[in-house]
Design an enzyme around this catalytic site. Structure first.
Site, PDB file in Angstrom:
ATOM      1  N   HIS A   1       3.947 -48.850  12.468  1.00 22.28           N
ATOM      2  CA  HIS A   1       2.524 -48.832  12.161  1.00 22.28           C
ATOM      3  C   HIS A   1       1.678 -49.201  13.368  1.00 22.28           C
ATOM      4  CE1 HIS A   1       3.425 -53.143  11.220  1.00 22.28           C
ATOM      5  NE2 HIS A   1       2.218 -53.338  11.721  1.00 22.28           N
TER       6      HIS A   1
ATOM      7  N   HIS B   1      -2.764 -53.925  17.332  1.00 21.94           N
ATOM      8  CA  HIS B   1      -1.384 -53.963  17.808  1.00 21.94           C
ATOM      9  C   HIS B   1      -0.631 -52.699  17.416  1.00 21.94           C
ATOM     10  CE1 HIS B   1      -0.919 -55.564  13.673  1.00 21.94           C
ATOM     11  NE2 HIS B   1       0.279 -54.995  13.709  1.00 21.94           N
TER      12      HIS B   1
ATOM     13  N   GLU C   1       4.176 -55.754  18.133  1.00 23.31           N
ATOM     14  CA  GLU C   1       4.951 -56.366  17.065  1.00 23.31           C
ATOM     15  C   GLU C   1       6.321 -55.692  17.031  1.00 23.31           C
ATOM     16  OE1 GLU C   1       4.837 -56.861  12.181  1.00 23.31           O
ATOM     17  OE2 GLU C   1       3.106 -56.010  13.221  1.00 23.31           O
TER      18      GLU C   1
END
Length: 145
Positions: free
Chosen positions: A8, A87, A136
């Protein structure tokens, strides 16, 4: 360590409700999860699903809104009041092996490994060590792909 799927892109927003309306009305999104709180991370979250080219699940857009003024995301929105990309998140098969890999390269990990919005272990890498992008790293959810 091998780079996994882009799971994502995190997008900070001052209002998940307004952002959901945008993704439905302007972008034509039809699959959006209900928003839920992640108090341990100080955010409210929902996911916009995008279709893959072959009919499989594509990359998600994670909408994130601060739960209060003490959220680290509130600081991001203070500098970027309209919101924006926060992010990117890549999957890995083994979170501890990935953590050891990045630590071995001298990359700064922001905090301990913890459970993220998908219910799997995650950690974040410092933007200054990742070409300016908060990154992440997420263990691939069981049964996915």
């Amino acid at each position: 360590m091998k780079l996994g799927r882009l799971n994502h892109i995190g997008v900070a927003t001052p209002s998940i409700a307004d952002s959901v309306a945008y993704y439905r009305e302007v972008m034509g999104a039809t699959s959006i999860t209900e928003a839920f709180d992640l108090p341990e991370q100080g955010v409210k979250v929902c996911f916009v699903d995008t279709p893959g080219h072959d009919g499989t699940a594509g990359t998600q857009v994670e909408l994130i809104e601060p739960l209060g003024p003490d959220s680290t995301l509130a600081g991001f929105l203070a500098k970027n009041p309209l919101g924006g990309q926060h992010h990117v998140c890549f999957e890995v098969p083994d979170i501890e092996a990935a953590r050891a890999h990045f630590e071995g390269l001298g990359k700064r990990i922001l905090g301990p490994t913890r459970i993220g919005a998908h219910g799997t272990p995650i950690f974040f890498l410092h933007p200054r060590d990742m070409m300016g992008q908060l990154t992440e790293i997420m263990e691939t959810p069981k049964g996915a792909h």
